[in-house]
Write a protein that holds these residues in place. Structure first.
Motif, PDB file in Angstrom:
ATOM      1  N   VAL A 114      -0.088  -7.498 -12.259  1.00  0.00           N
ATOM      2  CA  VAL A 114      -0.647  -6.159 -12.404  1.00  0.00           C
ATOM      3  C   VAL A 114      -1.061  -5.633 -11.033  1.00  0.00           C
ATOM      4  O   VAL A 114      -1.767  -6.319 -10.277  1.00  0.00           O
ATOM      5  N   VAL A 115      -0.623  -4.427 -10.724  1.00  0.00           N
ATOM      6  CA  VAL A 115      -0.872  -3.810  -9.423  1.00  0.00           C
ATOM      7  C   VAL A 115      -1.632  -2.506  -9.624  1.00  0.00           C
ATOM      8  O   VAL A 115      -1.180  -1.633 -10.381  1.00  0.00           O
ATOM      9  N   LEU A 116      -2.757  -2.353  -8.968  1.00  0.00           N
ATOM     10  CA  LEU A 116      -3.499  -1.106  -8.993  1.00  0.00           C
ATOM     11  C   LEU A 116      -3.065  -0.256  -7.799  1.00  0.00           C
ATOM     12  O   LEU A 116      -3.008  -0.748  -6.670  1.00  0.00           O
ATOM     13  N   PRO A 163      -5.659 -14.048 -14.444  1.00  0.00           N
ATOM     14  CA  PRO A 163      -6.457 -14.513 -13.292  1.00  0.00           C
ATOM     15  C   PRO A 163      -5.571 -14.680 -12.059  1.00  0.00           C
ATOM     16  O   PRO A 163      -4.507 -15.291 -12.108  1.00  0.00           O
ATOM     17  N   GLY A 164      -6.005 -14.096 -10.947  1.00  0.00           N
ATOM     18  CA  GLY A 164      -5.234 -14.197  -9.725  1.00  0.00           C
ATOM     19  C   GLY A 164      -3.926 -13.449  -9.746  1.00  0.00           C
ATOM     20  O   GLY A 164      -3.074 -13.630  -8.870  1.00  0.00           O
ATOM     21  N   ARG A 165      -3.762 -12.543 -10.724  1.00  0.00           N
ATOM     22  CA  ARG A 165      -2.519 -11.780 -10.840  1.00  0.00           C
ATOM     23  C   ARG A 165      -2.758 -10.285 -10.967  1.00  0.00           C
ATOM     24  O   ARG A 165      -1.908  -9.555 -11.461  1.00  0.00           O
ATOM     25  N   ILE A 166      -3.918  -9.835 -10.503  1.00  0.00           N
ATOM     26  CA  ILE A 166      -4.220  -8.405 -10.469  1.00  0.00           C
ATOM     27  C   ILE A 166      -4.715  -8.074  -9.068  1.00  0.00           C
ATOM     28  O   ILE A 166      -5.691  -8.656  -8.588  1.00  0.00           O
ATOM     29  N   ILE A 167      -4.033  -7.133  -8.416  1.00  0.00           N
ATOM     30  CA  ILE A 167      -4.416  -6.791  -7.052  1.00  0.00           C
ATOM     31  C   ILE A 167      -4.604  -5.281  -6.905  1.00  0.00           C
ATOM     32  O   ILE A 167      -4.109  -4.498  -7.715  1.00  0.00           O
ATOM     33  N   ASN A 168      -5.309  -4.918  -5.852  1.00  0.00           N
ATOM     34  CA  ASN A 168      -5.600  -3.513  -5.571  1.00  0.00           C
ATOM     35  C   ASN A 168      -5.408  -3.249  -4.082  1.00  0.00           C
ATOM     36  O   ASN A 168      -5.437  -4.181  -3.271  1.00  0.00           O
ATOM     37  N   ILE A 169      -5.204  -1.997  -3.726  1.00  0.00           N
ATOM     38  CA  ILE A 169      -5.181  -1.585  -2.328  1.00  0.00           C
ATOM     39  C   ILE A 169      -6.257  -0.541  -2.119  1.00  0.00           C
ATOM     40  O   ILE A 169      -6.425   0.369  -2.941  1.00  0.00           O
ATOM     41  N   HIS A 170      -7.011  -0.701  -1.024  1.00  0.00           N
ATOM     42  CA  HIS A 170      -8.109   0.221  -0.726  1.00  0.00           C
ATOM     43  C   HIS A 170      -7.896   0.792   0.671  1.00  0.00           C
ATOM     44  O   HIS A 170      -7.533   0.061   1.600  1.00  0.00           O
ATOM     45  N   ILE A 226      -6.131  -0.595   5.881  1.00  0.00           N
ATOM     46  CA  ILE A 226      -5.995  -0.857   4.449  1.00  0.00           C
ATOM     47  C   ILE A 226      -6.425  -2.282   4.147  1.00  0.00           C
ATOM     48  O   ILE A 226      -6.325  -3.173   4.998  1.00  0.00           O
ATOM     49  N   THR A 227      -6.897  -2.468   2.935  1.00  0.00           N
ATOM     50  CA  THR A 227      -7.244  -3.799   2.445  1.00  0.00           C
ATOM     51  C   THR A 227      -6.551  -4.021   1.111  1.00  0.00           C
ATOM     52  O   THR A 227      -6.716  -3.220   0.184  1.00  0.00           O
ATOM     53  N   ILE A 228      -5.784  -5.077   1.023  1.00  0.00           N
ATOM     54  CA  ILE A 228      -5.182  -5.509  -0.240  1.00  0.00           C
ATOM     55  C   ILE A 228      -5.985  -6.699  -0.721  1.00  0.00           C
ATOM     56  O   ILE A 228      -6.191  -7.661   0.030  1.00  0.00           O
ATOM     57  N   HIS A 229      -6.460  -6.641  -1.957  1.00  0.00           N
ATOM     58  CA  HIS A 229      -7.378  -7.677  -2.430  1.00  0.00           C
ATOM     59  C   HIS A 229      -7.189  -7.937  -3.920  1.00  0.00           C
ATOM     60  O   HIS A 229      -6.670  -7.086  -4.656  1.00  0.00           O
ATOM     61  N   TYR A 230      -7.625  -9.114  -4.340  1.00  0.00           N
ATOM     62  CA  TYR A 230      -7.649  -9.430  -5.764  1.00  0.00           C
ATOM     63  C   TYR A 230      -8.758  -8.643  -6.444  1.00  0.00           C
ATOM     64  O   TYR A 230      -9.737  -8.247  -5.810  1.00  0.00           O
ATOM     65  N   GLU A 247       4.352   0.869   3.640  1.00  0.00           N
ATOM     66  CA  GLU A 247       5.077  -0.202   4.313  1.00  0.00           C
ATOM     67  C   GLU A 247       4.648  -1.589   3.840  1.00  0.00           C
ATOM     68  O   GLU A 247       5.490  -2.458   3.582  1.00  0.00           O
ATOM     69  N   VAL A 248       3.344  -1.786   3.702  1.00  0.00           N
ATOM     70  CA  VAL A 248       2.812  -3.140   3.538  1.00  0.00           C
ATOM     71  C   VAL A 248       2.655  -3.559   2.080  1.00  0.00           C
ATOM     72  O   VAL A 248       2.935  -4.714   1.726  1.00  0.00           O
ATOM     73  N   TYR A 249       2.222  -2.647   1.220  1.00  0.00           N
ATOM     74  CA  TYR A 249       1.865  -3.040  -0.151  1.00  0.00           C
ATOM     75  C   TYR A 249       3.034  -3.677  -0.904  1.00  0.00           C
ATOM     76  O   TYR A 249       2.878  -4.764  -1.483  1.00  0.00           O
ATOM     77  N   PRO A 250       4.221  -3.064  -0.936  1.00  0.00           N
ATOM     78  CA  PRO A 250       5.319  -3.716  -1.672  1.00  0.00           C
ATOM     79  C   PRO A 250       5.669  -5.091  -1.124  1.00  0.00           C
ATOM     80  O   PRO A 250       5.994  -6.013  -1.893  1.00  0.00           O
ATOM     81  N   GLU A 251       5.602  -5.262   0.185  1.00  0.00           N
ATOM     82  CA  GLU A 251       5.923  -6.555   0.780  1.00  0.00           C
ATOM     83  C   GLU A 251       4.928  -7.625   0.353  1.00  0.00           C
ATOM     84  O   GLU A 251       5.313  -8.769   0.070  1.00  0.00           O
ATOM     85  N   VAL A 252       3.646  -7.264   0.312  1.00  0.00           N
ATOM     86  CA  VAL A 252       2.623  -8.224  -0.124  1.00  0.00           C
ATOM     87  C   VAL A 252       2.810  -8.571  -1.598  1.00  0.00           C
ATOM     88  O   VAL A 252       2.687  -9.734  -1.999  1.00  0.00           O
ATOM     89  N   ILE A 253       3.116  -7.572  -2.417  1.00  0.00           N
ATOM     90  CA  ILE A 253       3.372  -7.832  -3.837  1.00  0.00           C
ATOM     91  C   ILE A 253       4.526  -8.820  -3.991  1.00  0.00           C
ATOM     92  O   ILE A 253       4.433  -9.794  -4.751  1.00  0.00           O
TER      93      ILE A 253
END
Length: 208
Positions: free
Chosen positions: A97-99, A115-122, A153-157, A194-200
């Motif tokens: 799950v991606v926010l 658990p550990g499978r939902i992330i967000n970008i801020h 940007i911060t990508i976090h659980y 640029e970064v979010y899809p790569e991290v996903i």
């Protein structure tokens, strides 16, 4: 039969025969959501199987429709307990799950199932300029008002608190003296796209 189908799907994924299914949660225009959908349309590793929103008029629904991705709107009361949302996630075989600009709290029931499978970008360098009510240009206005010389940007659980989950990755950019909130936002958006899809994609490769 329903549970047997899920078992077969689980076995196929373990054997590497099936793509992972992503659900995107979004509340607004959906530019990040569209970017992620398009990124995975040409990938073999995963695809966006579902877009969910808490706002009936969110333009992300139009983007999902145009890209052929199933979508659902759930009113505020249904986000409270999460039961109906979990059913839809299960129906679409969602693995991750991606926010992406999602402004409601994720129900604890969903947190427990993923658990550990939902992330967000801020759009800031957390823990700075995070928390309830800090989104969009509000964040950039606060960064500029504080006289910060960098943002990012911060990508976090996700956990039960706004913007307090474990950090996965941060990427920084300069804040220029002449920046307006809109100009800073453009620089931040470029990093997100640029970064979010790569991290996903990287995280999906690690969950097996």
């Amino acid at each position: 039969m329903h549970h047997f189908a899920h078992f077969l799907r689980f076995c196929a994924q373990k054997a590497g025969f099936m793509k992972k299914n992503i659900a995107i949660l979004a509340s607004g225009s959906g530019t990040n959501a569209e970017n992620i959908i398009r990124y995975f349309q040409v990938k073999k590793s995963a695809s966006v199987a579902l877009v969910l929103t808490n706002r009936r008029d969110a333009f992300v629904l139009e983007r999902a429709r145009g890209l052929g991705v199933p979508y659902c709107f759930f009113p505020k009361d249904e986000w409270g307990h999460g039961g109906a949302i979990l059913s839809v996630l299960e129906e679409h075989g969602v693995d991750f799950v991606v926010l992406a600009g999602f402004l409601a709290r994720v129900p604890e029931a969903i947190l427990h199932v993923y658990p550990g499978r939902i992330i967000n970008i801020h759009p800031s360098l957390l823990p700075k300029f995070g928390g309830k009510g800090m989104y969009g240009n509000r964040v950039h206005e606060a960064v500029l008002a504080a006289g910060e010389v960098e943002s990012g940007i911060t990508i976090h659980y996700i956990n039960e608190h706004y913007d307090e989950g474990d950090v996965i990755r941060q990427v920084r950019c300069l804040v220029l003296p002449e920046d307006t909130p809109e100009e800073l936002a453009c620089r931040i958006h470029a990093l997100e796209y640029e970064v979010y899809p790569e991290v996903i994609e990287q995280l999906l490769s690690e969950i097996g």
